[in-house]
Design an enzyme around this catalytic site. Structure first.
Site, PDB file in Angstrom:
ATOM      1  N   TRP A 121      44.889 -25.486  56.532  1.00 42.93           N
ATOM      2  CA  TRP A 121      46.269 -25.642  56.045  1.00 42.93           C
ATOM      3  C   TRP A 121      47.198 -26.367  57.002  1.00 42.93           C
ATOM      4  CZ3 TRP A 121      48.683 -23.312  59.952  1.00 42.93           C
ATOM      5  CH2 TRP A 121      48.109 -22.183  60.537  1.00 42.93           C
ATOM      6  N   PRO A 171      47.005 -30.515  56.059  1.00 39.93           N
ATOM      7  CA  PRO A 171      46.085 -30.525  54.920  1.00 39.93           C
ATOM      8  C   PRO A 171      45.700 -31.922  54.441  1.00 39.93           C
ATOM      9  CG  PRO A 171      48.227 -29.587  54.319  1.00 39.93           C
ATOM     10  CD  PRO A 171      48.227 -29.746  55.796  1.00 39.93           C
ATOM     11  N   TRP A 222      40.702 -37.738  56.525  1.00 37.68           N
ATOM     12  CA  TRP A 222      39.706 -38.020  57.570  1.00 37.68           C
ATOM     13  C   TRP A 222      38.278 -37.775  57.078  1.00 37.68           C
ATOM     14  CZ3 TRP A 222      41.763 -35.745  62.868  1.00 37.68           C
ATOM     15  CH2 TRP A 222      42.957 -36.389  63.192  1.00 37.68           C
ATOM     16  N   LYS A 264      37.539 -28.983  48.741  1.00 36.56           N
ATOM     17  CA  LYS A 264      38.240 -27.695  48.632  1.00 36.56           C
ATOM     18  C   LYS A 264      39.420 -27.659  49.596  1.00 36.56           C
ATOM     19  CE  LYS A 264      38.201 -23.434  50.442  1.00 36.56           C
ATOM     20  NZ  LYS A 264      39.615 -23.165  50.167  1.00 36.56           N
ATOM     21  N   GLY A 301      38.351 -25.938  60.353  1.00 38.17           N
ATOM     22  CA  GLY A 301      38.977 -24.621  60.248  1.00 38.17           C
ATOM     23  C   GLY A 301      38.681 -23.794  61.475  1.00 38.17           C
ATOM     24  N   GLY A 318      33.689 -21.338  60.552  1.00 31.73           N
ATOM     25  CA  GLY A 318      32.732 -22.412  60.845  1.00 31.73           C
ATOM     26  C   GLY A 318      31.325 -21.867  61.039  1.00 31.73           C
ATOM     27  N   GLU A 321      34.830 -29.149  62.651  1.00 28.84           N
ATOM     28  CA  GLU A 321      35.985 -29.358  63.538  1.00 28.84           C
ATOM     29  C   GLU A 321      36.684 -28.021  63.634  1.00 28.84           C
ATOM     30  OE1 GLU A 321      36.495 -31.861  65.281  1.00 28.84           O
ATOM     31  OE2 GLU A 321      35.179 -33.300  64.308  1.00 28.84           O
ATOM     32  N   LEU A 322      36.614 -27.390  64.806  1.00 34.44           N
ATOM     33  CA  LEU A 322      37.051 -25.994  64.902  1.00 34.44           C
ATOM     34  C   LEU A 322      38.243 -25.842  65.842  1.00 34.44           C
ATOM     35  CD1 LEU A 322      33.422 -24.548  64.931  1.00 34.44           C
ATOM     36  CD2 LEU A 322      34.868 -24.974  62.964  1.00 34.44           C
ATOM     37  N   GLN A 332      50.862 -25.209  65.477  1.00 36.84           N
ATOM     38  CA  GLN A 332      49.687 -24.932  64.633  1.00 36.84           C
ATOM     39  C   GLN A 332      48.778 -26.161  64.634  1.00 36.84           C
ATOM     40  OE1 GLN A 332      51.525 -22.314  61.112  1.00 36.84           O
ATOM     41  NE2 GLN A 332      52.662 -24.135  61.587  1.00 36.84           N
ATOM     42  N   CYS A 375      44.999 -27.586  66.235  1.00 35.49           N
ATOM     43  CA  CYS A 375      43.781 -27.313  67.009  1.00 35.49           C
ATOM     44  C   CYS A 375      43.869 -28.028  68.347  1.00 35.49           C
ATOM     45  CB  CYS A 375      42.573 -27.779  66.232  1.00 35.49           C
ATOM     46  SG  CYS A 375      42.770 -29.435  65.624  1.00 35.49           S
ATOM     47  N   GLU A 389      42.795 -19.237  71.125  1.00 34.96           N
ATOM     48  CA  GLU A 389      43.687 -20.151  70.407  1.00 34.96           C
ATOM     49  C   GLU A 389      44.783 -19.325  69.743  1.00 34.96           C
ATOM     50  OE1 GLU A 389      42.103 -22.062  66.795  1.00 34.96           O
ATOM     51  OE2 GLU A 389      42.834 -23.912  67.691  1.00 34.96           O
ATOM     52  N   TRP A 409      37.666 -38.248  66.678  1.00 35.10           N
ATOM     53  CA  TRP A 409      38.293 -36.933  66.721  1.00 35.10           C
ATOM     54  C   TRP A 409      37.202 -35.869  66.736  1.00 35.10           C
ATOM     55  CZ3 TRP A 409      42.950 -35.388  67.904  1.00 35.10           C
ATOM     56  CH2 TRP A 409      43.273 -34.032  67.702  1.00 35.10           C
TER      57      TRP A 409
HETATM   58  P1  NAD Z   1      40.061 -21.000  58.114  1.00 38.03           P
HETATM   59  O1  NAD Z   1      38.785 -21.128  58.863  1.00 38.03           O
HETATM   60  O2  NAD Z   1      40.539 -19.658  57.759  1.00 38.03           O
HETATM   61  O3  NAD Z   1      39.953 -21.796  56.731  1.00 38.03           O
HETATM   62  C1  NAD Z   1      39.586 -23.135  56.665  1.00 38.03           C
HETATM   63  C2  NAD Z   1      39.071 -23.442  55.282  1.00 38.03           C
HETATM   64  O4  NAD Z   1      37.851 -22.714  55.079  1.00 38.03           O
HETATM   65  C3  NAD Z   1      40.006 -23.011  54.158  1.00 38.03           C
HETATM   66  O5  NAD Z   1      39.942 -23.959  53.120  1.00 38.03           O
HETATM   67  C4  NAD Z   1      39.411 -21.686  53.723  1.00 38.03           C
HETATM   68  O6  NAD Z   1      39.702 -21.344  52.379  1.00 38.03           O
HETATM   69  C5  NAD Z   1      37.936 -21.960  53.884  1.00 38.03           C
HETATM   70  N1  NAD Z   1      37.096 -20.755  54.037  1.00 38.03           N
HETATM   71  C6  NAD Z   1      37.488 -19.497  54.386  1.00 38.03           C
HETATM   72  N2  NAD Z   1      36.415 -18.669  54.391  1.00 38.03           N
HETATM   73  C7  NAD Z   1      35.344 -19.414  54.037  1.00 38.03           C
HETATM   74  C8  NAD Z   1      33.937 -19.124  53.897  1.00 38.03           C
HETATM   75  N3  NAD Z   1      33.455 -17.913  54.108  1.00 38.03           N
HETATM   76  N4  NAD Z   1      33.113 -20.152  53.576  1.00 38.03           N
HETATM   77  C9  NAD Z   1      33.590 -21.401  53.390  1.00 38.03           C
HETATM   78  N5  NAD Z   1      34.899 -21.720  53.489  1.00 38.03           N
HETATM   79  C10 NAD Z   1      35.765 -20.735  53.818  1.00 38.03           C
HETATM   80  O7  NAD Z   1      41.114 -21.830  58.958  1.00 38.03           O
HETATM   81  P2  NAD Z   1      42.661 -22.001  58.673  1.00 38.03           P
HETATM   82  O8  NAD Z   1      43.299 -20.705  59.021  1.00 38.03           O
HETATM   83  O9  NAD Z   1      42.882 -22.603  57.334  1.00 38.03           O
HETATM   84  O10 NAD Z   1      43.049 -23.121  59.767  1.00 38.03           O
HETATM   85  C11 NAD Z   1      43.287 -22.819  61.089  1.00 38.03           C
HETATM   86  C12 NAD Z   1      42.043 -23.066  61.942  1.00 38.03           C
HETATM   87  O11 NAD Z   1      41.581 -24.394  61.751  1.00 38.03           O
HETATM   88  C13 NAD Z   1      42.343 -22.959  63.409  1.00 38.03           C
HETATM   89  O12 NAD Z   1      41.368 -22.171  64.053  1.00 38.03           O
HETATM   90  C14 NAD Z   1      42.269 -24.394  63.921  1.00 38.03           C
HETATM   91  O13 NAD Z   1      41.902 -24.542  65.243  1.00 38.03           O
HETATM   92  C15 NAD Z   1      41.291 -25.009  63.003  1.00 38.03           C
HETATM   93  N6  NAD Z   1      41.522 -26.471  62.920  1.00 38.03           N
HETATM   94  C16 NAD Z   1      40.700 -27.334  63.589  1.00 38.03           C
HETATM   95  C17 NAD Z   1      40.921 -28.702  63.550  1.00 38.03           C
HETATM   96  C18 NAD Z   1      40.035 -29.682  64.297  1.00 38.03           C
HETATM   97  O14 NAD Z   1      40.080 -30.868  63.991  1.00 38.03           O
HETATM   98  N7  NAD Z   1      39.246 -29.253  65.256  1.00 38.03           N
HETATM   99  C19 NAD Z   1      41.972 -29.190  62.790  1.00 38.03           C
HETATM  100  C20 NAD Z   1      42.780 -28.309  62.111  1.00 38.03           C
HETATM  101  C21 NAD Z   1      42.537 -26.935  62.172  1.00 38.03           C
END
Ligand code: NAD
Length: 479
Positions: A151, A154, A160, A175, A228, A233, A250-251, A282, A284, A383, A449
């Site tokens: 989020w 988004p 990307w 998704k 995420g 991940g 990308e975590l 917010q 990463c 984080e 990235w």
């Molecule tokens: P999240 O991991 O909760 O969710 C990310 C996505 O995964 C959402 O669309 C969510 O609905 C989906 N998801 C949730 N559970 C799932 C499952 N069991 N199986 C498959 N998909 C599932 O992350 P968030 O809270 O939306 O975003 C914040 C996190 O994202 C932070 O930890 C941040 O560091 C990371 N992030 C990393 C980068 C990068 O480029 N490295 C960029 C942006 C955000």
């Protein structure tokens, strides 16, 4: 209240069975309800993508390039609406929402260029140490891919993944985050008008469990590209392992800004604020650890406090605010908990740490700076994903590098110094996928990235972003 269809399959919008409530974090009001999909929608979307794959994968790079350019133009034409949606759904200041839209346009244009170059590079001969054989190299799309995005940025994260996937010739099931689907729903409308054959692009809004997990498990999906949290991940990777699917991840991050002895202090303070408070922290790539040469430290923290306290926080649509809200109540509470735990661990609060008193409503937290943060505390190691900086003096360049590298993550880093050879030396020593020197976090589609250690698997952007969606095939023939 807007009730939006949250499923787009084979060119048709549908209302799925999941009611997703979408809010504006600046005022806590509901913005829309999205009728998201479930496992059955993923099933149908994957089927549609599979059916479209033969046609799209055999299109030329030039044909794909023209669709990507049409998407870039469509985004440009809907700029105002997209900025509005990003600002309302994410709480971002307008200037930041505009940057996101610019990034999306640049990304689609860049991958249009790379798609254009694919035709000339296809079937190129491979030099062999034998006259008895000839060989050629083909780069082919890896199949139907699942794209799962978070989020915080988004639309950018979507671009990307989506632009290189389409450039490569893959068909897609996207998704969006259930928290911020509005900009992507609008982007899907742009894509729908861009001339893609039906079924090449499909979208299923929904929760992680109902939609994301189904995508990761579906055996017809060749690859999942996920951005995420680390916890999710890992789950995606585990599910994907069952059908030996490729994954790009990308975590998270816990990145550092290193202020070396020869730093321009004003620049260093500005970069510290941008690295910690852009997107309300917010990111990463937030440089939430700030490591400052001892000689500069007292002056640096005095200036940082003044600057951080002067940041205008509030609604993107009210005044010229520089920092917005956190994305929702859950994130607000998570960050507040981190701040409380930091205080309990003995860290010293220099400024912020609370909701600004003039903002009783909305998920706002003032720019927050801690000093004296214990190295084993969660505040230092985890984080936070909020507007929270931890600042620490360092006795030497070597200590700064050692502290920056002492993390399970390794996404990015920033270095500030007018001594360029020191800055370049430090950049080389840092375990991070992208290092900025005397610069804000500028991102070009040409530079990769992704990061070291637990921050990533693979790289997005640049030619690496494209090859993440390609298979390599050699055809070897006896002469
Ligand atoms: P999240 O991991 O909760 O969710 C990310 C996505 O995964 C959402 O669309 C969510 O609905 C989906 N998801 C949730 N559970 C799932 C499952 N069991 N199986 C498959 N998909 C599932 O992350 P968030 O809270 O939306 O975003 C914040 C996190 O994202 C932070 O930890 C941040 O560091 C990371 N992030 C990393 C980068 C990068 O480029 N490295 C960029 C942006 C955000």
């Amino acid at each position: 209240m807007m009730k939006l269809p949250g499923v787009y399959i084979a060119g048709v919008w549908q209302h799925g069975p999941q009611a997703l409530t979408v809010i504006n974090p600046s005022n806590e009001q509901q913005l829309a309800e999205v009728a998201g999909g479930d496992g059955a929608a993923v099933e149908r979307a994957t089927q549609a993508a599979r059916a479209a794959f033969a046609g799209w994968s055999s299109s030329t790079g030039a044909e794909r390039a023209s669709v990507l350019r049409a998407i870039a133009e469509g985004v440009e034409a809907r700029r105002e609406r997209l900025v509005f949606l990003q600002a309302s759904n994410n709480g971002k200041p307008l200037a930041e929402a505009q940057m996101d839209v610019d990034d999306v346009i640049a990304t689609f244009r860049y991958y249009a260029e790379l798609a254009d170059q694919l035709d000339a590079g296809q079937d190129c001969p491979v030099a062999l140490p034998s006259d008895d054989f000839v060989a050629r190299l083909r780069r082919e799309p890896c199949g139907v891919v699942g794209l799962i995005v978070p989020w915080n940025f988004p639309m950018v994260t979507t671009a990307w993944k989506l632009a290189p996937a389409l450039a490569a010739g893959c068909c897609v099931v996207l998704k969006p985050s259930e928290v911020t689907p509005l900009a992507e729903l609008e982007l899907a409308c742009v894509i729908a008008e861009a001339g893609l054959p039906e079924g090449v692009f499909n979208l299923v809004c929904g929760t992680g469990i109902a939609v994301g997990a189904a995508l990761a498990a579906d055996p017809r999906i060749a690859k999942v590209s996920f951005t995420g949290s680390n916890a999710v991940g890992v789950q995606v990777m585990q599910r994907a392992a069952e059908t030996v699917k490729g994954v790009s991840l990308e975590l998270g991050g816990k990145s550092s800004l290193l202020v070396l002895e020869a730093a321009d202090l004003e620049l260093a303070v500005e970069l510290a604020c941008m690295g910690g408070f852009f997107n309300a922290g917010q990111m990463c790539s937030a440089t939430s650890r700030v490591l400052v040469a001892e000689a500069l430290y007292p002056d640096f923290i005095a200036r940082l406090k003044t600057r951080a306290e002067a940041i205008r926080v509030g609604d993107p649509f009210a005044g010229d605010n520089e920092m917005g809200a956190l994305v929702n109540q859950a994130q607000y509470q998570r960050v507040r908990k981190h701040i409380a735990a930091g205080l309990e661990a003995g860290a010293r609060l220099l400024c912020g740490g609370e909701r600004p008193i003039q903002l009783p409503c909305g998920y706002f937290i003032s720019p927050t700076v801690f000093t004296d943060v214990p190295l084993d505390s969660a505040l230092w190691r985890e984080e936070i994903f909020g507007p929270v900086l931890c600042v620490r003096p360092v006795a030497s360049e070597a200590q700064a590098v050692a502290l920056a590298n002492d993390s399970e993550f390794g996404l990015v880093a920033s270095v500030v110094s007018s001594d360029l050879s020191a800055a370049e030396r430090v950049a080389n020593a840092l375990e991070a996928g992208l290092v900025w020197i005397n610069a804000p976090q500028v991102i070009f589609p040409q530079t990769a990235w992704g990061g070291y250690k637990q921050s990533s698997i693979g790289r997005e952007l640049g030619p690496w972003g494209l090859s993440a969606f390609q298979e390599v095939k050699h055809v070897v023939r006896a002469v």
